[in-house]
Design a protein around this motif. Structure first.
Motif, short mmCIF file in Angstrom:
data_model
loop_
_atom_site.label_atom_id
_atom_site.label_comp_id
_atom_site.label_asym_id
_atom_site.label_seq_id
_atom_site.Cartn_x
_atom_site.Cartn_y
_atom_site.Cartn_z
N ALA A 86 0.92 -1.38 0.19
CA ALA A 86 -0.17 0.15 -0.07
C ALA A 86 1.03 1.11 0.03
O ALA A 86 0.47 2.36 -0.64
CB ALA A 86 -0.90 -0.18 1.27
N TYR A 87 1.99 1.19 0.66
CA TYR A 87 2.77 2.43 0.70
C TYR A 87 3.13 2.95 -0.77
O TYR A 87 3.35 4.03 -1.04
CB TYR A 87 4.21 1.99 1.55
N LYS A 88 3.26 1.89 -1.79
CA LYS A 88 3.69 2.35 -3.06
C LYS A 88 2.37 3.04 -3.73
O LYS A 88 2.70 3.63 -4.85
CB LYS A 88 3.93 1.17 -4.03
N ALA A 89 1.37 3.17 -3.14
CA ALA A 89 0.45 4.12 -3.56
C ALA A 89 0.64 5.57 -3.52
O ALA A 89 0.25 6.42 -4.44
CB ALA A 89 -0.97 3.96 -2.97
N ALA A 90 1.54 5.88 -2.56
CA ALA A 90 1.99 7.31 -2.73
C ALA A 90 2.91 7.63 -3.71
O ALA A 90 2.63 8.87 -4.29
CB ALA A 90 2.68 7.42 -1.41
N GLU A 91 3.69 6.86 -3.99
CA GLU A 91 4.50 7.02 -5.32
C GLU A 91 3.69 7.02 -6.55
O GLU A 91 3.90 7.91 -7.51
CB GLU A 91 5.69 6.01 -5.47
N LEU A 92 2.93 6.05 -6.76
CA LEU A 92 1.91 6.02 -7.90
C LEU A 92 1.12 7.32 -8.13
O LEU A 92 1.15 7.91 -9.10
CB LEU A 92 1.19 4.88 -7.89
N THR A 93 0.54 7.78 -6.79
CA THR A 93 -0.46 9.02 -7.03
C THR A 93 0.57 10.13 -7.47
O THR A 93 0.39 10.80 -8.39
CB THR A 93 -0.90 9.34 -5.56
N SER A 94 1.85 10.34 -6.83
CA SER A 94 2.96 11.38 -7.19
C SER A 94 3.33 11.36 -8.80
O SER A 94 3.20 12.44 -9.34
CB SER A 94 4.01 11.26 -6.34
N ARG A 95 3.37 10.31 -9.08
CA ARG A 95 3.82 9.97 -10.43
C ARG A 95 2.65 10.40 -11.60
O ARG A 95 2.83 11.06 -12.80
CB ARG A 95 4.16 8.75 -10.92
N LEU A 96 1.47 9.99 -11.38
CA LEU A 96 0.24 10.20 -12.19
C LEU A 96 0.00 11.73 -11.97
O LEU A 96 -0.27 12.46 -13.02
CB LEU A 96 -0.95 9.58 -11.65
N LYS A 97 0.17 12.32 -10.83
CA LYS A 97 -0.02 13.67 -10.85
C LYS A 97 0.98 14.48 -11.73
O LYS A 97 0.60 15.63 -12.34
CB LYS A 97 -0.13 14.38 -9.40
N LYS A 98 2.17 14.19 -11.66
CA LYS A 98 3.40 14.79 -12.55
C LYS A 98 2.98 14.61 -14.03
O LYS A 98 3.51 15.31 -14.74
CB LYS A 98 4.61 14.28 -12.26
N GLU A 99 2.55 13.45 -14.22
CA GLU A 99 2.24 13.37 -15.50
C GLU A 99 0.55 14.12 -16.06
O GLU A 99 0.36 14.12 -17.31
CB GLU A 99 1.68 11.84 -16.02
N GLY A 100 0.07 14.79 -15.16
CA GLY A 100 -0.89 15.75 -15.76
C GLY A 100 -2.20 15.02 -15.51
O GLY A 100 -3.22 15.74 -15.66
N TYR A 101 -2.34 13.96 -14.73
CA TYR A 101 -3.80 13.12 -14.29
C TYR A 101 -4.34 13.81 -13.14
O TYR A 101 -3.44 14.26 -12.19
CB TYR A 101 -3.69 11.77 -14.17
N ASP A 102 -5.59 13.82 -12.99
CA ASP A 102 -6.10 14.30 -11.68
C ASP A 102 -6.80 13.08 -11.10
O ASP A 102 -7.34 12.14 -11.58
CB ASP A 102 -7.67 15.12 -12.35
N VAL A 103 -6.02 12.89 -9.96
CA VAL A 103 -6.09 11.60 -9.14
C VAL A 103 -7.10 11.94 -7.89
O VAL A 103 -6.76 12.75 -7.19
CB VAL A 103 -4.83 10.90 -8.84
#
Length: 108
Positions: free
Chosen positions: A16-33
């Motif tokens: 579950a801790y990897k969800a933080a990195e996934l969220t960060s990467r998606l936001k940096k790519e311009g997605y609304d999460v």
């Protein structure tokens, strides 16, 4: 169709801790999460972490009061999303999906 709105469902596995990195990467790519966490996920990762990274309140309770307007929140979120990701996808959530069990916000 261009994907821009992503719902990230976080379950209670050690990953579950990897969800933080996934969220960060998606936001940096311009997605609304927007994030949804199970109670078990909150034992591994704080909702505040995902709220800070996504810039949206994290949904943790099926019966919580609506955060913005009066809506059936799980339906409004499903209509908003272009893509729904569950990470990590534990055996528990996979089994709920297979059996049609909706006993928390994420499985509903």
């Amino acid at each position: 169709m261009k994907i821009k709105n992503i719902v990230l469902g976080v379950t209670g596995g050690i990953a579950a801790y990897k969800a933080a990195e996934l969220t960060s990467r998606l936001k940096k790519e311009g997605y609304d999460v927007r994030c949804v966490m199970t109670k078990s996920a909150q034992q591994f990762l704080s909702p505040l972490t995902l709220q800070t990274l996504s810039n949206h309140p994290v949904i943790t309770d099926l019966f919580a009061a609506p955060t913005t307007q009066w809506n059936v929140e799980h339906i409004a979120l499903a209509k908003w999303a272009d893509v729904f990701i569950i990470a990590p996808a534990t055996a528990n959530i996979i089994g709920k999906m297979a059996a049609g069990i909706g006993d928390d916000f994420l499985s509903t």
